[in-house]
Scaffold this motif. Structure first.
Motif, PDB file in Angstrom:
ATOM      1  N   ALA A  44      -8.891  -1.554   6.428  1.00  0.00           N
ATOM      2  CA  ALA A  44      -8.218  -0.946   7.251  1.00  0.00           C
ATOM      3  C   ALA A  44      -8.356   0.020   5.795  1.00  0.00           C
ATOM      4  CB  ALA A  44      -7.029  -1.154   7.552  1.00  0.00           C
ATOM      5  N   ARG A  45      -7.624   1.749   6.186  1.00  0.00           N
ATOM      6  CA  ARG A  45      -7.291   2.242   5.144  1.00  0.00           C
ATOM      7  C   ARG A  45      -6.375   1.982   5.077  1.00  0.00           C
ATOM      8  NH1 ARG A  45      -8.482   9.077   7.882  1.00  0.00           N
ATOM      9  NH2 ARG A  45     -10.339   7.605   8.283  1.00  0.00           N
ATOM     10  N   GLU A  46      -6.533   2.546   3.366  1.00  0.00           N
ATOM     11  CA  GLU A  46      -5.867   1.922   2.450  1.00  0.00           C
ATOM     12  C   GLU A  46      -5.016   2.652   1.239  1.00  0.00           C
ATOM     13  OE1 GLU A  46      -5.939  -1.296  -0.368  1.00  0.00           O
ATOM     14  OE2 GLU A  46      -7.731  -0.348  -0.940  1.00  0.00           O
ATOM     15  N   PHE A  47      -2.659   3.231   1.142  1.00  0.00           N
ATOM     16  CA  PHE A  47      -2.926   4.251   0.482  1.00  0.00           C
ATOM     17  C   PHE A  47      -3.458   4.209  -1.153  1.00  0.00           C
ATOM     18  CE2 PHE A  47       0.081   6.677  -1.060  1.00  0.00           C
ATOM     19  CZ  PHE A  47       0.945   5.914  -1.995  1.00  0.00           C
ATOM     20  N   VAL A  48      -3.595   5.409  -1.720  1.00  0.00           N
ATOM     21  CA  VAL A  48      -3.804   4.982  -2.802  1.00  0.00           C
ATOM     22  C   VAL A  48      -2.902   5.620  -3.719  1.00  0.00           C
ATOM     23  CG1 VAL A  48      -5.713   5.639  -4.452  1.00  0.00           C
ATOM     24  CG2 VAL A  48      -6.088   5.258  -2.467  1.00  0.00           C
ATOM     25  N   ALA A  49      -2.229   7.054  -3.518  1.00  0.00           N
ATOM     26  CA  ALA A  49      -1.048   7.422  -3.745  1.00  0.00           C
ATOM     27  C   ALA A  49      -0.617   8.399  -3.325  1.00  0.00           C
ATOM     28  CB  ALA A  49      -1.329   8.354  -5.025  1.00  0.00           C
TER      29      ALA A  49
END
Length: 124
Positions: A44-49
């Protein structure tokens, strides 16, 4: 028309650094949040910053905290993501996105506009 164009991705070795850029146009970004996300194959697409354009308040994913710096260049409408000490598990397509709100969030569906992504590959 909102445009987000990422650049700076590439192939690097573990331990190297990369600086990604996202050139934004088509909106007045001063009241918005710019975010970086990543998506590895099969995941899944995941948060970085993320960074609030006005004031520069930042938010980082716990998994990468300490290795990242997000910043913005107001004059160039560009957001940068400096990534250090890269690991093979950081291999992914990295996307920048705009959230049309001042509230920092890390959930992909809370972002309204997306770039096409830039590939980052880290070899061991």
């Amino acid at each position: 028309q909102v445009q987000l164009v990422e650049s700076g991705g590439g192939w690097v070795q573990a331990g190297d650094s990369l600086r990604l850029a996202c050139a934004a146009s088509g909106l007045t970004f001063i009241n918005y949040v710019m975010g970086w996300f990543r998506q590895a194959p099969g995941k899944a697409r995941e948060f970085v910053a993320a960074i609030r354009w006005s004031g520069g308040t930042t938010l980082y994913a716990d998994s990468m905290k300490g290795r990242l710096t997000i910043s913005r260049d107001n004059a160039k409408n560009t957001v940068h993501l400096q990534m250090n000490s890269l690991k093979p598990e950081d291999t992914a397509v990295y996307y920048c996105a705009v959230r049309t709100s001042r509230v920092l969030r890390g959930t992909p569906n809370e972002y309204d506009y997306w770039g096409q992504g830039t590939q980052v590959t880290v070899s061991s």
